[in-house]
Every structure is written in C-alpha cells, then in structure tokens.
Design a protein around this motif. Sequence first.
Motif, PDB file in Angstrom:
ATOM      1  N   LEU A 135      -7.058   9.038   9.106  1.00 37.23           N
ATOM      2  CA  LEU A 135      -6.418  10.279   8.718  1.00 37.23           C
ATOM      3  C   LEU A 135      -5.074   9.995   8.044  1.00 37.23           C
ATOM      4  CD1 LEU A 135      -6.254  13.143  11.350  1.00 37.23           C
ATOM      5  CD2 LEU A 135      -4.385  12.652   9.797  1.00 37.23           C
ATOM      6  N   LEU A 136      -4.993  10.348   6.776  1.00 36.70           N
ATOM      7  CA  LEU A 136      -3.739  10.206   6.041  1.00 36.70           C
ATOM      8  C   LEU A 136      -3.044  11.569   6.122  1.00 36.70           C
ATOM      9  CD1 LEU A 136      -2.384   7.915   4.321  1.00 36.70           C
ATOM     10  CD2 LEU A 136      -3.330   9.034   2.304  1.00 36.70           C
ATOM     11  N   LEU A 137      -1.863  11.558   6.750  1.00 40.37           N
ATOM     12  CA  LEU A 137      -1.216  12.826   7.099  1.00 40.37           C
ATOM     13  C   LEU A 137      -0.142  13.239   6.099  1.00 40.37           C
ATOM     14  CD1 LEU A 137      -0.761  15.044   9.343  1.00 40.37           C
ATOM     15  CD2 LEU A 137       1.007  13.533  10.239  1.00 40.37           C
ATOM     16  N   SER A 182       0.810  -1.223   0.000  1.00 38.35           N
ATOM     17  CA  SER A 182       0.000   0.000   0.000  1.00 38.35           C
ATOM     18  C   SER A 182       0.841   1.269   0.000  1.00 38.35           C
ATOM     19  CB  SER A 182      -0.902   0.013   1.229  1.00 38.35           C
ATOM     20  OG  SER A 182      -0.100   0.015   2.402  1.00 38.35           O
ATOM     21  N   ARG A 183       2.139   1.143   0.309  1.00 45.64           N
ATOM     22  CA  ARG A 183       3.010   2.305   0.544  1.00 45.64           C
ATOM     23  C   ARG A 183       2.446   3.202   1.643  1.00 45.64           C
ATOM     24  NH1 ARG A 183       7.007   1.918  -3.225  1.00 45.64           N
ATOM     25  NH2 ARG A 183       7.988   3.859  -2.600  1.00 45.64           N
ATOM     26  N   ILE A 184       1.680   2.604   2.542  1.00 46.04           N
ATOM     27  CA  ILE A 184       1.176   3.327   3.710  1.00 46.04           C
ATOM     28  C   ILE A 184       1.848   2.744   4.956  1.00 46.04           C
ATOM     29  CG2 ILE A 184      -0.836   3.803   5.175  1.00 46.04           C
ATOM     30  CD1 ILE A 184      -2.602   3.745   2.753  1.00 46.04           C
ATOM     31  N   ILE A 208       2.697  16.330   5.712  1.00 42.31           N
ATOM     32  CA  ILE A 208       3.303  17.528   6.274  1.00 42.31           C
ATOM     33  C   ILE A 208       3.796  18.383   5.120  1.00 42.31           C
ATOM     34  CG2 ILE A 208       5.127  18.455   7.741  1.00 42.31           C
ATOM     35  CD1 ILE A 208       3.346  16.873   9.467  1.00 42.31           C
ATOM     36  N   SER A 236       7.137  12.070   8.921  1.00 46.68           N
ATOM     37  CA  SER A 236       6.289  12.271   7.769  1.00 46.68           C
ATOM     38  C   SER A 236       7.083  12.794   6.582  1.00 46.68           C
ATOM     39  CB  SER A 236       5.172  13.237   8.160  1.00 46.68           C
ATOM     40  OG  SER A 236       4.543  13.724   7.031  1.00 46.68           O
ATOM     41  N   GLN A 268       7.485  10.693   3.166  1.00 47.70           N
ATOM     42  CA  GLN A 268       6.997  11.318   1.941  1.00 47.70           C
ATOM     43  C   GLN A 268       8.075  11.327   0.866  1.00 47.70           C
ATOM     44  OE1 GLN A 268       3.987  14.367   4.117  1.00 47.70           O
ATOM     45  NE2 GLN A 268       5.476  15.346   2.789  1.00 47.70           N
ATOM     46  N   HIS A 311       3.356   6.950   2.647  1.00 48.42           N
ATOM     47  CA  HIS A 311       2.443   7.857   3.326  1.00 48.42           C
ATOM     48  C   HIS A 311       2.095   7.353   4.705  1.00 48.42           C
ATOM     49  CE1 HIS A 311       2.104   8.916  -0.934  1.00 48.42           C
ATOM     50  NE2 HIS A 311       2.339  10.089  -0.392  1.00 48.42           N
ATOM     51  N   LEU A 312       1.600   8.282   5.491  1.00 49.71           N
ATOM     52  CA  LEU A 312       1.472   8.028   6.911  1.00 49.71           C
ATOM     53  C   LEU A 312       0.004   8.067   7.326  1.00 49.71           C
ATOM     54  CD1 LEU A 312       3.839   9.960   9.314  1.00 49.71           C
ATOM     55  CD2 LEU A 312       1.487   9.501   9.886  1.00 49.71           C
ATOM     56  N   LEU A 313      -0.499   6.937   7.784  1.00 55.91           N
ATOM     57  CA  LEU A 313      -1.865   6.866   8.300  1.00 55.91           C
ATOM     58  C   LEU A 313      -1.758   7.029   9.815  1.00 55.91           C
ATOM     59  CD1 LEU A 313      -4.708   6.299   7.034  1.00 55.91           C
ATOM     60  CD2 LEU A 313      -4.409   3.911   7.685  1.00 55.91           C
ATOM     61  N   TYR A 336      -5.147   8.363  -3.374  1.00 50.65           N
ATOM     62  CA  TYR A 336      -5.640   7.364  -2.418  1.00 50.65           C
ATOM     63  C   TYR A 336      -7.156   7.402  -2.288  1.00 50.65           C
ATOM     64  CZ  TYR A 336      -1.119   5.640  -0.904  1.00 50.65           C
ATOM     65  OH  TYR A 336       0.096   5.015  -0.870  1.00 50.65           O
TER      66      TYR A 336
END
Lengths: 344, 344
Positions: B72-74, A39-41, B76, A62, A66, A71-73, B93
Amino acid sequence: VFTPGASVSEETRKKVLKAASSLGYRPNALARSLIAGRSRIIGVLVSYLSNQFYPEVLETLSQRLQALGFHLLLFIVDEENSADPLLQQAMDYQVDGLIMASVSLSSKLAAEAVAAGIPVVMFNRTSDISEASSVTGENFAGSACIASFFVAAGHKKIALIAGQENTSTNRDRESGFRTRLGQLGVTLARREVGAYSFTQAAEAARRLFGEGERPDAIFCANDHMAIAAIEVARNEFGLDVPGDVSIAGFDDIGPARWPSYAITSFQQPIDRMVDACISILLGSVIDNSPVVRHIVVPGELIVRASARVPPGTTEKDEQKIWRDSVKMPEMASGPARGKAKKER
Amino acid sequence: VFTPGASVSEETRKKVLKAASSLGYRPNALARSLIAGRSRIIGVLVSYLSNQFYPEVLETLSQRLQALGFHLLLFIVDEENSADPLLQQAMDYQVDGLIMASVSLSSKLAAEAVAAGIPVVMFNRTSDISEASSVTGENFAGSACIASFFVAAGHKKIALIAGQENTSTNRDRESGFRTRLGQLGVTLARREVGAYSFTQAAEAARRLFGEGERPDAIFCANDHMAIAAIEVARNEFGLDVPGDVSIAGFDDIGPARWPSYAITSFQQPIDRMVDACISILLGSVIDNSPVVRHIVVPGELIVRASARVPPGTTEKDEQKIWRDSVKMPEMASGPARGKAKKER
C-alpha cells in the motif's frame, strides 16, 4: 520536465506536458528508480492505529515526505507477530529508508538493512541495536515529572498502569516514574499492566478499583489507556475524576483535549518528532551513508482536569503546564548506555 | 523461490534462501515489476485521519492487501487541495489499482487512470464519473432510519449537523434524512454545517444550543461530529444527553462505543466494505480489464445511550439495534442514476 528540480522554462514545460499527455506518456517511476538506484519510497511499519497517536504520526509523516518528493509504503504490523517478514518485503522494494513506529526491530533484519545501505529509524522506540537511529519523547524525564506532580498534589496511594512490557517506551516510562517516586520517599502502591490496549487497560483499572486498597492517583503509560481508566472509574465505579482519583497519561493525543477526558498528560510533540525522524533519514539518503543518531524531543506536562493540580503551574503557548523543580536527565536505557550520544 | 505461488520443495527453498543470504542477494521488486508489468502496489489516497473511521479503514485495508501479497502506497490528501497531483504521482509508480477514501476524483484523472489500465475504487464516496467503482455504506437508507428513530421517540424539533457539503456521503445522508422526515410529516427544524470537522461541528452545536429555538434531537452526519456536539451540549450548555437533547451519528467508530459518548449510530461495517473494495480491485487486476462496480454494504442502526430509545429495539450480534418499519431503498444519487447497477 519530468526530473524533479531540473531547470526548464515554464513555456517549454507546458509544451512538453501537452505533448506527453496527447501521446499518453507517463514517466515510469519504477524504471527511473532502477536507473537512479533510488526509489524515493520510504517504508513505514506501524502498529496500534487505534491509539490516535499513530494516525497523527502517519498523517504528519506522510505530508512532510510528500512535500519533499518522497512516498510512503505502509506496512501494518500485527501486535502479536514479528515485523521481520514485512521488513523483508519493504527492502525488496528498494526503499530509501525505513521508519519503524511502535514496532520492534530484530538484530538480524537491522544487519540486513545496513548491508543494503538502508537507514533505519525507530520512532517512539529505541533498541539496543547499534545500526538503528531513534526518535523518542522524554519517556524517562516526563514520567518522573508526573511522579513529582502527583506527590506535590498530596497523593499517597499511587498506582501505575504499565504499557506493553517488552517495549523501550514502557521500560523508560516505568523507570522514570519509579525512580522519581523513590527520590521523593514514596513507594509505588500498586501496579497493573494495560499493554497499551484499551481493553486490557480497562481490565487493569477494574482490578485497581475493585480489589485491594483503591489508589488515589494512577499514571497510565499512555493517553489511550488513560481514557479506558477514566471510563471505568466513572461509569463502572461511580468515582469522580479527579475528586476520588487523579489520572494522568502520556502523549497528549487529540482525544486527551476532549472536555470529557481533559487528560493531564506529558506531551510528545509529533511535529518535532517527525521533523527529527526525516532529518535523520534524508541526511543518510543524501550522504548515501547511514549515520546513526538518537534524538530525544523534549515535551511539557500539559495540565488539564483529570488530576488534582498542585501549586506551581504556569502558562505556555496558551496551555497550562507544570515543571518539576528537579529536572531529571533523560536516561533511556537503550542506546544511551554509553554507546551513542544523545541529542536533544 | 522468489516468485510468489511458484512450486518448489521446502528443502530446495531453504537451500536457495541460505545461498541468497550468504551472497547478499535480494529480489528487486521494482525490476520484477517492470518485467511483469505489475507492481503489486495499490495506491491509497486518504483524508481526515483525525476521524477514527479512516485509521480503522487503513488498518483493515493494509492487513488484507498484505495477506494477498500486495502493498500500500499511502498518500494523505489535504482537505483544501485537489488530489490530482498526488494521483499523478501514484500512477507514476505503475500502481495496480487506486483506492480513494474520502477523496474526490476529477474526471480528467479518472480518464487518465482508465487509459493507463488502472482500476479506481472510491471508498465511502461515489462520483458521477463512469470509470470509477465505488463502495459505500447505506448513506441514504441509514439516515432515513435515523429520521424514523427520532420521530418514533417523539421528537418534534429535529436538527441536522451536515458534513462537507460537496461530498456524496453528505448529500446522500442529508437527502435520506430529509426524505424520511418529509414522509413522516415532520419538517427539519434547523440545519447547520459541521463539514466533518470536530471544530466546525462544535461551532455548529454552539449555534444550535445558543441561538434560536433549541432542538430536542440532532442527527450528526458522522460520529466524529457527534462527539463534538455531545461535548458542547454537556460541558458548555449543561445539557443532559439524551434527557435534554438526543444525538445520533453515522459510522459506528471505536470512540462511539466509549461509555462517555455511547453514540446511537448507523453502522458502516469496515470489514465488509474493505472486502468489497478489494474484490473489485483484484477482480480488475486479475482479469486485466477494469470492471466498474458499485457496491453498497448494508449496516444496522446500533442503539446506545446518546438518543432517546423508541419501542421496537431488537438484539443482533450482542448489540441493540432498531429497524424502521419502512425500509427505504438505497437511492444514492451518484452512479445510481440509471447508469450502473447497484449491488448489495
């Protein structure tokens, strides 16, 4: 054109992007995740955002993720509740990895993550669970250094404001501080619990200053609590810091540098801790086999004005630092109990 | 059992969960998103995490969204770079909505989001773009109130440390402050730019105190900059706050309440701002048709010790507040220019 890192000429890329834009085409990252099985999450569970350490961690984490196309959930964990349901939800999104910052991991969930092939890194925490990696600062050795620093400055009535008692960081910081005091023949005069909370640390400071014999030095298990202790000392008891009482902290967060506090603090270098965390996670993601690693990132005792300064300070990176003559080995109790090798 | 809100008996639920667990079944949230055309992910773009306002927003936002089953997908956003590439990634996404906190939106991306049916809410910002909703505090009226407060306290040499000049918040705060000063027959004596940065605000304060005629009151366009100004006043110029200079801020962040600062500040109520933001987003998600709304959440001027106090303070929710005799209408320039109705 839509595959990161794929080879395509700049001209073709522009043409395709223009056509896609006019057709309203958008690559569906979710559909792609299903096909690629990735998912690259990265799921991040975090607590204590009012302690400026964690927003700084989140920002750095983050930005690095990035830059690497991840990506950051984000999941905020309530301090009172278990993180398990949130961890379940994160895994439902087929995250490539999990970072748990200041959050405890249950062995049940760790086993589930391993079964699902999801690497887990504890950030600023360790656990006894053999499946989870960890990244920490020098909780034991750093706190031992603060004990030496207080004793070298001639303090005799030394107190501790402990953090949350069931956390590995508090256990290691308290144990490093007590061990080194013991070696130096000094008894910890008083101990209160601040549980890493501003309000509770202020209460703890009120007890230390208002009842019994007043300490002449206090180690607060993080800077966030040290700010509370300084506020109470000055504004409620009219004490001079460090004239009447020395106060030291842990983390070296942004507000520790504000002149009103100028906290002498053992540093946790966020940049290097985040790099270590990402290298563990991505190593596991790329190799497709989670490898458990425990990385301790070394720090320095940054000397500022909140505590009396003994002889022997030096300069490093334009900051004043102090090093103990005896360097304690980092002997965190969690994963270090002979189970896993510790890296530095 | 795995569909939120579906009707199933507790007994059946337990049986199914047990079977799923023994088989290692995990509902794939991504696959489900593709089928349902809804990811239950909200993309959040945020900047300035070193200003404690934003971690507080992030914490509240995340907790409310989690409770509603959203995640929540963060992202920055670097203060120097455009948010467009990150916004693109968020849309890839298939997010159900986008929140942009302290981040500017380009009209190109706003149009793309609308084309993709993704509602966009600007948080603590407005824009001229007709597709984006917004939630703000009383930037204009609150700053006007601070102008009245200074004048009522007898200040004559009034200065401003402005925020980032291209932002709607700074434009509205500066304009509210200047407009009300003008009505009261007072000229803004000096103006410097702190760009919402701690370092730049400290530089601005150094210029105000070190060069030309020293102001006797300074309005800082947010609390984060007010802390920097107080530090410089006390520690570099030996000034008493508020004896020599009154300092007021905007936001009412956690550190504004720390006794060393005790900042008189116009409050932005994060809880109510987040509620407004979520109600816009989820209204749009549920109706499947983005509705553009602009909500202004009212605040109060919280009176503390950083500025001289004129007569007329009252108590509210155990805090000391001050209200202007003239209540300025909130006349933010962005979407209010007759385009959209403003709600309160």
